[in-house]
Write a protein that holds these residues in place. Sequence first.
Motif, PDB file in Angstrom:
ATOM      1  N   HIS A 135      -0.135  -7.427  -5.301  1.00  0.00           N
ATOM      2  CA  HIS A 135      -1.299  -6.539  -5.215  1.00  0.00           C
ATOM      3  C   HIS A 135      -0.840  -5.196  -4.675  1.00  0.00           C
ATOM      4  N   GLU A 136      -1.157  -4.148  -5.418  1.00  0.00           N
ATOM      5  CA  GLU A 136      -0.753  -2.810  -4.984  1.00  0.00           C
ATOM      6  C   GLU A 136      -1.981  -1.922  -4.846  1.00  0.00           C
ATOM      7  N   LEU A 137      -1.993  -1.152  -3.771  1.00  0.00           N
ATOM      8  CA  LEU A 137      -3.069  -0.182  -3.559  1.00  0.00           C
ATOM      9  C   LEU A 137      -2.430   1.196  -3.365  1.00  0.00           C
ATOM     10  N   PRO A 138      -3.151   2.254  -3.727  1.00  0.00           N
ATOM     11  CA  PRO A 138      -2.577   3.592  -3.549  1.00  0.00           C
ATOM     12  C   PRO A 138      -2.529   3.974  -2.071  1.00  0.00           C
ATOM     13  N   ALA A 139      -1.704   4.968  -1.762  1.00  0.00           N
ATOM     14  CA  ALA A 139      -1.556   5.429  -0.366  1.00  0.00           C
ATOM     15  C   ALA A 139      -2.877   5.956   0.189  1.00  0.00           C
ATOM     16  N   THR A 140      -3.809   6.283  -0.717  1.00  0.00           N
ATOM     17  CA  THR A 140      -5.108   6.811  -0.286  1.00  0.00           C
ATOM     18  C   THR A 140      -6.112   5.697   0.048  1.00  0.00           C
ATOM     19  N   ALA A 141      -5.698   4.433  -0.107  1.00  0.00           N
ATOM     20  CA  ALA A 141      -6.629   3.317   0.151  1.00  0.00           C
ATOM     21  C   ALA A 141      -7.154   3.387   1.581  1.00  0.00           C
ATOM     22  N   VAL A 167       0.859  -1.187   0.000  1.00  0.00           N
ATOM     23  CA  VAL A 167       0.000   0.000   0.000  1.00  0.00           C
ATOM     24  C   VAL A 167       0.899   1.242   0.000  1.00  0.00           C
ATOM     25  N   GLY A 168       0.684   2.111  -0.998  1.00  0.00           N
ATOM     26  CA  GLY A 168       1.452   3.354  -1.047  1.00  0.00           C
ATOM     27  C   GLY A 168       2.685   3.238  -1.925  1.00  0.00           C
ATOM     28  N   ASP A 169       3.528   4.278  -1.870  1.00  0.00           N
ATOM     29  CA  ASP A 169       4.654   4.305  -2.813  1.00  0.00           C
ATOM     30  C   ASP A 169       6.003   4.478  -2.132  1.00  0.00           C
ATOM     31  N   ASP A 170       6.142   3.927  -0.941  1.00  0.00           N
ATOM     32  CA  ASP A 170       7.439   3.984  -0.267  1.00  0.00           C
ATOM     33  C   ASP A 170       8.465   3.171  -1.081  1.00  0.00           C
ATOM     34  N   PRO A 171       9.549   3.818  -1.564  1.00  0.00           N
ATOM     35  CA  PRO A 171      10.493   3.112  -2.442  1.00  0.00           C
ATOM     36  C   PRO A 171      11.128   1.900  -1.768  1.00  0.00           C
ATOM     37  N   ALA A 172      11.448   2.013  -0.462  1.00  0.00           N
ATOM     38  CA  ALA A 172      12.093   0.876   0.214  1.00  0.00           C
ATOM     39  C   ALA A 172      11.135  -0.317   0.254  1.00  0.00           C
ATOM     40  N   GLY A 222      -5.243  -3.901  12.742  1.00  0.00           N
ATOM     41  CA  GLY A 222      -6.509  -4.329  12.148  1.00  0.00           C
ATOM     42  C   GLY A 222      -6.283  -5.090  10.855  1.00  0.00           C
ATOM     43  N   VAL A 223      -5.350  -4.612  10.039  1.00  0.00           N
ATOM     44  CA  VAL A 223      -5.068  -5.288   8.754  1.00  0.00           C
ATOM     45  C   VAL A 223      -4.403  -6.640   9.023  1.00  0.00           C
ATOM     46  N   GLN A 247       3.019  -5.779   3.369  1.00  0.00           N
ATOM     47  CA  GLN A 247       4.294  -5.095   3.583  1.00  0.00           C
ATOM     48  C   GLN A 247       4.116  -3.927   4.557  1.00  0.00           C
ATOM     49  N   LEU A 248       4.954  -3.908   5.583  1.00  0.00           N
ATOM     50  CA  LEU A 248       4.924  -2.825   6.583  1.00  0.00           C
ATOM     51  C   LEU A 248       6.086  -1.871   6.318  1.00  0.00           C
ATOM     52  N   PRO A 249       6.018  -0.624   6.709  1.00  0.00           N
ATOM     53  CA  PRO A 249       4.897   0.006   7.396  1.00  0.00           C
ATOM     54  C   PRO A 249       3.774   0.376   6.437  1.00  0.00           C
ATOM     55  N   LEU A 250       2.547   0.382   6.949  1.00  0.00           N
ATOM     56  CA  LEU A 250       1.417   0.859   6.150  1.00  0.00           C
ATOM     57  C   LEU A 250       1.376   2.385   6.223  1.00  0.00           C
ATOM     58  N   PRO A 251       0.830   3.030   5.188  1.00  0.00           N
ATOM     59  CA  PRO A 251       0.765   4.490   5.225  1.00  0.00           C
ATOM     60  C   PRO A 251       0.008   4.983   6.454  1.00  0.00           C
TER      61      PRO A 251
END
Length: 298
Positions: free
Chosen positions: A68-74, A41-46, A109-110, A98-102
């Motif tokens: 599966h990729e979701l935008p940071a706004t998910a 989720v999101g676009d963290d390069p690491a 919860g996830v 993948q952590l950390p979540l935005p």
Amino acid sequence: MPARILDGTALAAEIRATIKQQVEHLKAACGITPGLATVLVGDDPASHAYVRSKRKACTEVGMESFAHELPATATQEEVVALVTRLNADPRVHGVLVQLPLPHGLDAEGVLGAVSLDKDVDGFHPLNIGRLCMKGREPLFVPCTPLGVIVLLEKAGAPLRGARAVVIGRSNIVGLPVAMLLLHRDCTVTICHSRTENLPAVCRSADILVAAVGRAEMVRGDWVKPGAFVIDVGINRVADATRQTGYRLVGDVAFDEVKEVAAALTPVPGGVGPMTIAMLLHNTLEAAKRYASRGGSAP
Ligand code: NDP
């Protein structure tokens, strides 16, 4: 005598070769190809780089990987809905978020939405809870902590009765490493940012695990002669001689500590490769359990 350098790259390669054979065996025996779904989720390069290397490792041992990729706004609901869908997908035996979540998403919860049978990262609150209890077995153990233990055991570190010091108490590394050492009959001290006289506490350790995120914090005179030292930290330090402008170092001052310790992991090439090997191990285990419950190829 300088420390024995514990080569995580070589050990991880051995483990991956065995896993590859077992994947072939599972495919031949019951037509099941172990599958790992990654949720990014999101676009963290690491995070993108970590997920890419996990997916590549899957492919190399013959596993399927589903990205599966979701935008940071998910929203929380969207992420949980994706996890729930993957829980029900018979091609998927492991679900890795993948952590950390935005910011704004509730990681617990996830992680709690991941099916226990597919929790190959071992971060489901119930698996962590079982890890922290005497006489209970989690279904999966978190990958980096498991990699630390496998490195120590393969190196022949005497764990029973040993004094172990873990620097760091995160849910991802420090706390589970400490629990795993406790289950192996070490006498464990967990240190953190408020620990007083950290160097003296570290000097009492037969087994010292550094999981802090502070470049070369553990100096040579913090280490008991003959100790086993595992360096989990990954830190970037500026280096104008490198094309990238930086190099990676651990939490341990390698050149100093190798003169004192009996054994030491390098960074890179120590715990890092073991983390991915343990993820493959957990995913294979998940697929084998699916097969043993009578699960069939989709
Ligand atoms: P966190 O930031 O979540 O935790 C760091 C821990 O170190 C905390 O418990 C913190 O204490 C403690 N700490 C911070 N500063 C000090 C200090 N000066 N003295 C003593 N303790 C201190 O990090 P992670 O556990 O997620 O990661 C730790 C390191 O491991 C990082 O470098 C990370 O990149 C690396 N890592 C490597 C992996 C691999 O595969 N090799 C996988 C995961 C992480 P407090 O709780 O009081 O804040």
